[in-house]
Design a protein around this motif. Sequence first.
Motif, PDB file in Angstrom:
ATOM      1  N   LYS A   1     145.005  15.308  -3.508  1.00  0.00           N
ATOM      2  CA  LYS A   1     144.923  14.174  -2.540  1.00  0.00           C
ATOM      3  C   LYS A   1     146.495  13.022  -2.366  1.00  0.00           C
ATOM      4  CE  LYS A   1     140.392  15.294  -2.486  1.00  0.00           C
ATOM      5  NZ  LYS A   1     139.789  15.063  -1.189  1.00  0.00           N
TER       6      LYS A   1
ATOM      7  N   GLU B   1     153.408  23.103  -4.860  1.00  0.00           N
ATOM      8  CA  GLU B   1     153.619  23.693  -5.601  1.00  0.00           C
ATOM      9  C   GLU B   1     155.154  23.573  -5.370  1.00  0.00           C
ATOM     10  OE1 GLU B   1     152.876  27.956  -6.142  1.00  0.00           O
ATOM     11  OE2 GLU B   1     154.423  27.697  -8.002  1.00  0.00           O
TER      12      GLU B   1
ATOM     13  N   LYS C   1     134.019  26.528  -4.061  1.00  0.00           N
ATOM     14  CA  LYS C   1     133.950  25.351  -3.772  1.00  0.00           C
ATOM     15  C   LYS C   1     134.265  25.445  -1.700  1.00  0.00           C
ATOM     16  CE  LYS C   1     134.019  20.371  -5.017  1.00  0.00           C
ATOM     17  NZ  LYS C   1     135.436  19.699  -5.787  1.00  0.00           N
ATOM     18  N   ARG C   2     135.316  26.434  -1.732  1.00  0.00           N
ATOM     19  CA  ARG C   2     135.921  26.805  -0.006  1.00  0.00           C
ATOM     20  C   ARG C   2     135.714  27.928   0.324  1.00  0.00           C
ATOM     21  NH1 ARG C   2     140.833  22.188   0.430  1.00  0.00           N
ATOM     22  NH2 ARG C   2     139.583  20.842  -0.541  1.00  0.00           N
TER      23      ARG C   2
ATOM     24  N   ARG D   1     137.519  27.991  -9.048  1.00  0.00           N
ATOM     25  CA  ARG D   1     136.575  26.546  -8.674  1.00  0.00           C
ATOM     26  C   ARG D   1     136.684  26.615  -7.175  1.00  0.00           C
ATOM     27  NH1 ARG D   1     137.413  25.036 -13.849  1.00  0.00           N
ATOM     28  NH2 ARG D   1     139.705  24.253 -13.113  1.00  0.00           N
TER      29      ARG D   1
ATOM     30  N   SER E   1     155.689  32.996 -11.145  1.00  0.00           N
ATOM     31  CA  SER E   1     155.720  35.094 -10.792  1.00  0.00           C
ATOM     32  C   SER E   1     157.514  34.979 -10.994  1.00  0.00           C
ATOM     33  CB  SER E   1     155.221  34.520  -9.404  1.00  0.00           C
ATOM     34  OG  SER E   1     155.341  36.443  -8.933  1.00  0.00           O
TER      35      SER E   1
ATOM     36  N   GLN F   1     151.415  35.181  -1.665  1.00  0.00           N
ATOM     37  CA  GLN F   1     151.317  35.112  -2.828  1.00  0.00           C
ATOM     38  C   GLN F   1     149.264  35.367  -2.824  1.00  0.00           C
ATOM     39  OE1 GLN F   1     151.292  31.854  -5.531  1.00  0.00           O
ATOM     40  NE2 GLN F   1     152.565  33.325  -6.989  1.00  0.00           N
TER      41      GLN F   1
ATOM     42  N   GLN G   1     148.140  29.820 -15.940  1.00  0.00           N
ATOM     43  CA  GLN G   1     147.357  29.767 -14.111  1.00  0.00           C
ATOM     44  C   GLN G   1     145.668  30.253 -14.371  1.00  0.00           C
ATOM     45  OE1 GLN G   1     148.552  27.469 -12.859  1.00  0.00           O
ATOM     46  NE2 GLN G   1     150.099  26.803 -14.383  1.00  0.00           N
TER      47      GLN G   1
ATOM     48  N   HIS H   1     145.202  28.444  -0.076  1.00  0.00           N
ATOM     49  CA  HIS H   1     144.980  27.519  -1.518  1.00  0.00           C
ATOM     50  C   HIS H   1     146.360  26.784  -1.956  1.00  0.00           C
ATOM     51  CE1 HIS H   1     144.837  26.684  -5.970  1.00  0.00           C
ATOM     52  NE2 HIS H   1     144.163  27.187  -6.519  1.00  0.00           N
ATOM     53  N   HIS H   2     147.382  26.758  -1.874  1.00  0.00           N
ATOM     54  CA  HIS H   2     148.472  26.278  -1.637  1.00  0.00           C
ATOM     55  C   HIS H   2     149.811  26.635  -0.887  1.00  0.00           C
ATOM     56  CE1 HIS H   2     149.257  28.849  -5.228  1.00  0.00           C
ATOM     57  NE2 HIS H   2     150.966  29.132  -5.040  1.00  0.00           N
TER      58      HIS H   2
ATOM     59  N   HIS I   1     156.709  30.130  -1.225  1.00  0.00           N
ATOM     60  CA  HIS I   1     155.130  31.278  -0.986  1.00  0.00           C
ATOM     61  C   HIS I   1     154.077  30.517  -0.060  1.00  0.00           C
ATOM     62  CE1 HIS I   1     154.666  30.114  -5.350  1.00  0.00           C
ATOM     63  NE2 HIS I   1     153.751  30.802  -5.006  1.00  0.00           N
TER      64      HIS I   1
HETATM   65  C1  V0V Z   1     141.135  21.183  -5.038  1.00  0.00           C
HETATM   66  N1  V0V Z   1     141.268  20.387  -4.271  1.00  0.00           N
HETATM   67  C2  V0V Z   1     142.116  21.311  -3.249  1.00  0.00           C
HETATM   68  C3  V0V Z   1     142.238  22.500  -3.935  1.00  0.00           C
HETATM   69  N2  V0V Z   1     141.787  22.235  -4.963  1.00  0.00           N
HETATM   70  N3  V0V Z   1     143.029  20.726  -2.043  1.00  0.00           N
HETATM   71  C4  V0V Z   1     143.535  20.923  -1.452  1.00  0.00           C
HETATM   72  N4  V0V Z   1     143.727  22.813  -1.951  1.00  0.00           N
HETATM   73  C5  V0V Z   1     143.271  23.648  -3.155  1.00  0.00           C
HETATM   74  N5  V0V Z   1     143.677  24.409  -3.734  1.00  0.00           N
HETATM   75  C6  V0V Z   1     140.723  18.941  -4.080  1.00  0.00           C
HETATM   76  C7  V0V Z   1     138.899  19.479  -4.476  1.00  0.00           C
HETATM   77  O1  V0V Z   1     138.527  20.008  -2.911  1.00  0.00           O
HETATM   78  C8  V0V Z   1     138.617  18.296  -4.893  1.00  0.00           C
HETATM   79  O2  V0V Z   1     138.320  17.037  -3.719  1.00  0.00           O
HETATM   80  C9  V0V Z   1     139.843  17.436  -5.714  1.00  0.00           C
HETATM   81  O3  V0V Z   1     140.466  18.507  -5.054  1.00  0.00           O
HETATM   82  C10 V0V Z   1     139.697  17.453  -7.221  1.00  0.00           C
HETATM   83  O4  V0V Z   1     139.618  19.405  -6.682  1.00  0.00           O
HETATM   84  P1  V0V Z   1     138.682  20.075  -8.062  1.00  0.00           P
HETATM   85  O5  V0V Z   1     137.222  20.459  -7.412  1.00  0.00           O
HETATM   86  O6  V0V Z   1     137.802  18.695  -9.178  1.00  0.00           O
HETATM   87  O7  V0V Z   1     138.689  21.104  -8.694  1.00  0.00           O
HETATM   88  P2  V0V Z   1     139.890  21.525  -9.804  1.00  0.00           P
HETATM   89  O8  V0V Z   1     139.122  20.643 -11.258  1.00  0.00           O
HETATM   90  O9  V0V Z   1     140.417  23.034  -9.695  1.00  0.00           O
HETATM   91  O10 V0V Z   1     141.439  20.442  -9.886  1.00  0.00           O
HETATM   92  C11 V0V Z   1     142.148  20.616  -8.694  1.00  0.00           C
HETATM   93  C12 V0V Z   1     143.080  20.718  -9.432  1.00  0.00           C
HETATM   94  C13 V0V Z   1     143.732  22.052 -10.128  1.00  0.00           C
HETATM   95  C14 V0V Z   1     144.103  20.614  -8.346  1.00  0.00           C
HETATM   96  C15 V0V Z   1     143.659  19.557  -9.672  1.00  0.00           C
HETATM   97  O11 V0V Z   1     143.130  23.119  -8.802  1.00  0.00           O
HETATM   98  C16 V0V Z   1     145.184  22.218 -10.591  1.00  0.00           C
HETATM   99  O12 V0V Z   1     145.679  21.851 -11.421  1.00  0.00           O
HETATM  100  N6  V0V Z   1     145.774  23.558  -9.747  1.00  0.00           N
HETATM  101  C17 V0V Z   1     147.561  23.604 -10.265  1.00  0.00           C
HETATM  102  C18 V0V Z   1     147.219  24.596 -10.719  1.00  0.00           C
HETATM  103  C19 V0V Z   1     146.895  26.507 -10.155  1.00  0.00           C
HETATM  104  O13 V0V Z   1     146.551  26.383  -9.088  1.00  0.00           O
HETATM  105  N7  V0V Z   1     147.323  27.584 -10.017  1.00  0.00           N
HETATM  106  C20 V0V Z   1     146.720  28.473  -9.298  1.00  0.00           C
HETATM  107  C21 V0V Z   1     148.188  29.210  -8.938  1.00  0.00           C
HETATM  108  P3  V0V Z   1     137.172  16.335  -3.458  1.00  0.00           P
HETATM  109  O14 V0V Z   1     135.637  17.740  -3.536  1.00  0.00           O
HETATM  110  O15 V0V Z   1     136.772  15.719  -4.400  1.00  0.00           O
HETATM  111  O16 V0V Z   1     137.374  15.619  -1.937  1.00  0.00           O
HETATM  112  S1  V0V Z   1     148.788  29.841  -9.829  1.00  0.00           S
HETATM  113  C22 V0V Z   1     150.752  30.305  -8.968  1.00  0.00           C
HETATM  114  O17 V0V Z   1     151.246  29.428  -7.801  1.00  0.00           O
HETATM  115  C23 V0V Z   1     151.540  30.399  -9.458  1.00  0.00           C
HETATM  116  C24 V0V Z   1     150.984  31.463 -10.744  1.00  0.00           C
HETATM  117  C25 V0V Z   1     152.740  31.071  -9.083  1.00  0.00           C
HETATM  118  O18 V0V Z   1     152.844  30.581  -7.474  1.00  0.00           O
HETATM  119  O19 V0V Z   1     154.195  31.295 -10.030  1.00  0.00           O
END
Ligand code: V0V
Length: 140
Positions: free
Chosen positions: A125, A133, A76-77, A72, A114, A59, A39, A82-83, A7
Amino acid sequence: MFMRIDHVGIACHNLEEKIAFFERTFDLTVVAREINEEQGVKEAMLHIADGDGGASYIQLLEPLSPDTPVGRFLAKRGEGVHHVAFGVPDVARALEEIGGKGIRLLDEKPRHGSMGSSIAFLHPKDVGGMLTELVQAPDH
Ligand code: V0V
Ligand code: CO
């Protein structure tokens, strides 16, 4: 290692509005909805197609609060992609292999995703700016 794109995750402010938009614009159908507290999201899966490696989806993700990954991201964006999630046969094994290549793992072990899937995330990064994912379907 990857069997398909499972997805593309899209961050939005209002899940119901975005579902209605995708349904009427692209004739897609919601096949699952879930609140995933761990999440921090309320999400819906819209079916795209079935292939040899399994099905693929859009998704839609609405944050449960501002202090979550999607909350967050929106602050920011703004709304958008998102992914990207790739289907793998075995998430734990894929994590070991990918972690061994020096990519930062956001999850050391698989979590609930999901439709009964097992999921894990890789640091954006370390993957060219793309939050990545890994998804293992429940019957694997
Ligand atoms: C943050 N950054 C991204 C980003 N989110 N870059 C690309 N795509 C994204 N989605 C960048 C951000 O611009 C920063 O860069 C840097 O990464 C650190 O981000 P942050 O602002 O400190 O934000 P945080 O604290 O939210 O950390 C980012 C991470 C976090 C990616 C570590 O979002 C995370 O752990 N995500 C994994 C879990 C998740 O996203 N769950 C939701 C979907 P600069 O500005 O420093 O250059 S749940 C899902 O998909 C499900 C349930 C499913 O599929 O079934
Ligand atoms: Co996802």
